[in-house]
Design an enzyme around this catalytic site. Structure first.
Site, PDB file in Angstrom:
ATOM      1  N   HIS A   1       0.863  -1.183   0.000  1.00 31.58           N
ATOM      2  CA  HIS A   1       0.000   0.000   0.000  1.00 31.58           C
ATOM      3  C   HIS A   1       0.897   1.231   0.000  1.00 31.58           C
ATOM      4  CE1 HIS A   1      -1.443   3.275   2.737  1.00 31.58           C
ATOM      5  NE2 HIS A   1      -2.420   3.297   1.858  1.00 31.58           N
TER       6      HIS A   1
ATOM      7  N   ASN B   1       0.495   5.800  -0.328  1.00 41.39           N
ATOM      8  CA  ASN B   1      -0.407   6.944  -0.419  1.00 41.39           C
ATOM      9  C   ASN B   1       0.414   8.217  -0.277  1.00 41.39           C
ATOM     10  OD1 ASN B   1      -2.059   9.023   1.515  1.00 41.39           O
ATOM     11  ND2 ASN B   1      -3.368   8.159  -0.070  1.00 41.39           N
ATOM     12  N   VAL B   2       0.139   9.194  -1.103  1.00 43.73           N
ATOM     13  CA  VAL B   2       0.712  10.531  -0.948  1.00 43.73           C
ATOM     14  C   VAL B   2      -0.413  11.527  -1.196  1.00 43.73           C
ATOM     15  CG1 VAL B   2       3.174  10.159  -1.355  1.00 43.73           C
ATOM     16  CG2 VAL B   2       1.633  10.261  -3.306  1.00 43.73           C
TER      17      VAL B   2
END
EC number: 1.3.3.3
Length: 298
Positions: free
Chosen positions: A106, A108-109
């Protein structure tokens, strides 16, 4: 371009680059794109690759969405922003490989702005990446954390240790008393110096493939059978439990009236639960428990 548009441009390019790299690594399947609009403001593009040679499902979404009132999950740590309007943009991905020896991952940014009367009153970055193996190898975990440490190095001696610890604490299933995987990096509410913070966001986003793809290449052709596949599906259940019970991004998306299909894209395509399952003592499956506690990997 203003600050928000600069971040947005980087994120759309990041999504394109990751999709191209994952398609090349899979060698068979292609991402299908779903463009969507949000009634209250904004939209995004969700891309999902299914039934590939390497990835059973790989989802990566870009979004640029806005709303008139911050939902509770976003203002819980910033009560002074309760009721503010907001705009957020981000890229989020979850990859579920077919081979149980290839870890799930996983990343995310994201960038968030809160506004009152049309003026930006607060903005911050968040993100990270984490790894969830089913049959872990020390050298894979060490490589993963080495990339994380090295990309953090230009941002201070304490950056890796702090964001690794935050990752261990965040991706923790309290009802199971175990981490979701072997960690990585996690950060939120990063603000104070836009250029430096944006540089860090880009380092994390650009570093993800450097951390993940070598592990995929190393493990994707490992032979496996029904036993390993069944254990993979069982352990995927933990992923579902975390995302639906604890994950702030999932809660924010649902509370803000987000697009359910895109929010729940992170869930695995196949999963199983088994009451009272205990792996055989001394087995490879039992060995996983040793990895689901915070550790210094380097």
């Amino acid at each position: 371009m203003n600050e928000f548009e600069r971040v947005r441009a980087y994120l759309t390019d990041l999504q394109d680059r990751i999709c191209a790299a994952i398609e090349a690594a899979d060698g068979q399947a292609r991402f299908q794109e779903d463009l969507w609009q949000r009634a209250e403001g904004g939209g995004g593009r969700t891309r999902v690759l299914r039934d590939g040679a390497v990835f059973e499902q790989a989802g990566i979404g870009f979004s640029d969405v806005a709303g008139s009132r911050l939902p509770p999950s976003a203002s819980a740590n910033r009560p002074e922003l309760a009721g503010a309007s907001w705009r957020a943009t981000g890229v989020s991905l979850v990859f579920h490989p077919l081979n149980p020896y290839v870890p799930t991952t996983h990343a995310n940014v994201r960038f968030f702005q809160a506004q009152r009367d049309g003026e930006v009153v607060a903005s911050w970055f968040g993100g990270g990446f984490d790894l969830t193996p089913f049959y872990p190898f020390d050298e894979d975990v060490q490589h993963w954390h080495r990339v994380a440490r090295d990309l953090c190095a230009p941002f201070g001696d304490e950056r890796y240790a702090a964001h690794k610890r935050w990752c261990d604490e965040y991706f923790f299933l309290r009802h199971r008393n175990e981490t979701r995987g072997v960690g990585g990096l996690f950060f939120d509410d990063l603000h104070g110096d836009f250029e430096r913070d944006f540089d860090y966001l880009r380092a994390v986003g650009d570093g993800f493939l450097d951390a993940y793809l070598p592990i995929v290449q190393q493990r994707k052709d490992t032979a496996y059978g029904e036993r390993e596949r069944e254990f993979q599906l069982y352990r995927r259940g933990r992923y579902v439990e975390f995302n639906l019970v604890y994950d702030r991004g999932t809660l924010f998306g649902l509370q803000s009236g987000g697009r359910s299909e895109s929010i729940l894209m992170s869930l695995p395509p196949r999963v199983r639960w088994e009451y009272g399952f205990n792996p055989e003592a001394g087995s490879a499956e039992a060995r996983l428990a040793d990895y689901l506690v915070p550790r210094d990997w380097l």
